[in-house]
Design an enzyme around this catalytic site. Sequence first.
Site, mmCIF file in Angstrom:
data_model
loop_
_atom_site.group_PDB
_atom_site.id
_atom_site.type_symbol
_atom_site.label_atom_id
_atom_site.label_comp_id
_atom_site.label_asym_id
_atom_site.label_seq_id
_atom_site.Cartn_x
_atom_site.Cartn_y
_atom_site.Cartn_z
ATOM 1 N N HIS A 371 -12.538 -15.855 9.033
ATOM 2 C CA HIS A 371 -11.821 -16.623 10.054
ATOM 3 C C HIS A 371 -10.589 -15.897 10.595
ATOM 4 O O HIS A 371 -10.225 -16.055 11.755
ATOM 5 C CB HIS A 371 -11.424 -18.006 9.514
ATOM 6 C CG HIS A 371 -10.453 -17.958 8.379
ATOM 7 N ND1 HIS A 371 -10.827 -17.674 7.087
ATOM 8 C CD2 HIS A 371 -9.103 -18.179 8.336
ATOM 9 C CE1 HIS A 371 -9.772 -17.711 6.294
ATOM 10 N NE2 HIS A 371 -8.706 -18.018 7.025
ATOM 11 N N ASP A 372 -9.926 -15.099 9.769
ATOM 12 C CA ASP A 372 -8.708 -14.406 10.199
ATOM 13 C C ASP A 372 -8.905 -12.910 10.390
ATOM 14 O O ASP A 372 -7.937 -12.149 10.373
ATOM 15 C CB ASP A 372 -7.587 -14.631 9.180
ATOM 16 C CG ASP A 372 -6.815 -15.922 9.442
ATOM 17 O OD1 ASP A 372 -6.872 -16.435 10.574
ATOM 18 O OD2 ASP A 372 -6.162 -16.414 8.506
ATOM 19 N N LYS A 375 -6.670 -10.586 12.562
ATOM 20 C CA LYS A 375 -5.320 -10.155 12.195
ATOM 21 C C LYS A 375 -5.223 -8.636 12.032
ATOM 22 O O LYS A 375 -4.113 -8.093 11.937
ATOM 23 C CB LYS A 375 -4.875 -10.848 10.907
ATOM 24 C CG LYS A 375 -4.532 -12.323 11.110
ATOM 25 C CD LYS A 375 -4.008 -12.966 9.835
ATOM 26 C CE LYS A 375 -3.613 -14.423 10.070
ATOM 27 N NZ LYS A 375 -3.130 -15.094 8.846
ATOM 28 N N HIS A 400 -4.799 -13.217 17.430
ATOM 29 C CA HIS A 400 -5.789 -12.868 16.420
ATOM 30 C C HIS A 400 -7.067 -13.696 16.548
ATOM 31 O O HIS A 400 -8.150 -13.240 16.144
ATOM 32 C CB HIS A 400 -5.203 -13.014 14.997
ATOM 33 C CG HIS A 400 -5.206 -14.405 14.456
ATOM 34 N ND1 HIS A 400 -4.209 -15.307 14.743
ATOM 35 C CD2 HIS A 400 -6.085 -15.055 13.636
ATOM 36 C CE1 HIS A 400 -4.460 -16.448 14.113
ATOM 37 N NE2 HIS A 400 -5.588 -16.320 13.425
ATOM 38 N N HIS A 426 -10.778 -21.739 15.058
ATOM 39 C CA HIS A 426 -10.194 -22.398 13.891
ATOM 40 C C HIS A 426 -8.721 -22.753 14.068
ATOM 41 O O HIS A 426 -8.120 -23.347 13.168
ATOM 42 C CB HIS A 426 -10.395 -21.553 12.630
ATOM 43 C CG HIS A 426 -9.511 -20.356 12.521
ATOM 44 N ND1 HIS A 426 -9.665 -19.230 13.297
ATOM 45 C CD2 HIS A 426 -8.449 -20.091 11.710
ATOM 46 C CE1 HIS A 426 -8.753 -18.331 12.974
ATOM 47 N NE2 HIS A 426 -7.990 -18.834 12.004
ATOM 48 N N HIS A 427 -8.131 -22.404 15.223
ATOM 49 C CA HIS A 427 -6.772 -22.849 15.524
ATOM 50 C C HIS A 427 -6.739 -23.822 16.693
ATOM 51 O O HIS A 427 -5.650 -24.148 17.195
ATOM 52 C CB HIS A 427 -5.864 -21.647 15.807
ATOM 53 C CG HIS A 427 -5.424 -20.929 14.562
ATOM 54 N ND1 HIS A 427 -4.600 -21.502 13.630
ATOM 55 C CD2 HIS A 427 -5.721 -19.681 14.101
ATOM 56 C CE1 HIS A 427 -4.397 -20.651 12.635
ATOM 57 N NE2 HIS A 427 -5.065 -19.532 12.898
ATOM 58 N N ASP A 455 -8.547 -24.127 6.324
ATOM 59 C CA ASP A 455 -7.543 -23.066 6.386
ATOM 60 C C ASP A 455 -6.130 -23.644 6.313
ATOM 61 O O ASP A 455 -5.269 -23.156 5.558
ATOM 62 C CB ASP A 455 -7.733 -22.277 7.685
ATOM 63 C CG ASP A 455 -6.762 -21.123 7.816
ATOM 64 O OD1 ASP A 455 -6.466 -20.462 6.798
ATOM 65 O OD2 ASP A 455 -6.297 -20.876 8.939
#
Length: 517
Positions: A371-372, A375, A400, A426-427, A455
């Site tokens: 998911h990240d 970054k 990101h 996811h944000h 998360d």
Amino acid sequence: MSDLLFADELPEPEPTSTRPPWTVLIVDDDPTVHQVTELALVGFEFAGRGLNFVNAYGGAEARTLLAQRDDIALVLLDVVMETEHAGLDLARYIREELRNQRMRIVLRTGQPGQAPEEQVIKNYDINDYKEKTELTKRKLTTVFYAALRAYRDLMIIEQSRQALRRSIDAITRVYDSHNLRQFASSVLEQVAHLLGYEAHGLCASRVSAYAASHAQGRLKVLAATTQYQGLLDDSEVQELPPKVHAALQRALDQCTGFFEDLRYVGYYRTSAGNESLLYMEFTDLIDAEVRELLEIFCANVAITYESLLMREEIEETQRSTVYIVGEAVQHRAKESGFHVQRVSEIAALLGQALGLPDAEVEQLRQAAPLHDVGKVGVSDSILDKPAVLDAQERQHMQLHAQIGYELLRHSGRSLLQLAATIAHEHHERWDGQGYPRGLAGEQIHVAGRIVALADAFDALMGHRPWRSAWALPQVLEHVRTQAGQQFDPQLCELLLQSQPQLEALYQRWPDPQPRLH
């Protein structure tokens, strides 16, 4: 030899001579008929099984008895008992009300005029009609052989039908080694019945080389008939029954199969060096064609199992690679090393609670750790800053989500396509105030909504340079207040109902500074 180990929960198979007898019901109002019949059949055996007589002295008594058991192979039925047609009524009851077509019905009468043979055979579903005066010991023995042989064959057909049904049901689920065992077991049992033999046994394999991590060099059961079903469970192991152990060990030592007495042991070695064995016990001698068919079965199960183990190894490598990449990104961002594992498991927990299919839950578990991944495109100065980000830094950090999407979206693999969606969404927030696209409600993919909650939940449970970890009750309260705002309210409710599983998860993969209370 210590590597010949199997699962617990199975008693040693009984010798063939102690197999249960055929159950025969005598229905007659004359006790002498019962006694003479049993005396005439003393010592009778068919297919290695003797006889067990059950007695009823009238039609009503027989109905009560038949309603309580379904193991009766043959009924010897008098016609005239309480009424002139009590036996005929009972025959109709067996076929039409009990719907028992397997039981063989032999009508015996001392008054043939009361039930003429031609009329009875035409109107009633019986299998034989005899006058008591003609039933000498020899003829009675012939009747028993014919009736029990027919009953056995009908049972073989019924068992084969059930095994075929299980095979058809299982074939759509043969995607891992565990389900292969269920499928192969159904087929093995079906093969035994279709061959016309009563048999029980197992097919086992000992893998080596690339698959050693799965089986650790032990012989594992790949298929088993009903009597050996307990061996399919790997949770606990114990040594095999001595005679089975000795037979398999002999085949392994000699690298060849053999036939002796009423059992057959087949041996097969795959191109990768994995060994498979087939152990079967029969009630009758088997011919060369049957042995060849069983060897083919053993070889095909072994090859399929080997292929599935290789696929599982590839899938496990894929999962490990995803975790390594996710952990590397989190390490660079100075976040907890177990963050990706916990997010993965929380996401799977929510997916399962939501009712997603098992395959989708597993794919969600594997995709969530990425998911990240975006970054990697965020500067170290922002990732390493030990304080809350300012507006410009926050805007840079928010890139990101788009970076992760761009990194993953070009793959044609469904797993990475799902990971791309998760990285991108996811944000996003349920109320539309998230980033990068400001999606709201069900515009956000369900996987994005799930990982968003997972998360954020784990981030609050973890320690950060600019704040301490929150206690579990505090995080759950935050989830409750953000339901319908930041998070999908249905998912929030499911998470709040999962506190015991969450506590267990954080005990398994603890944050360096966890707070559960």
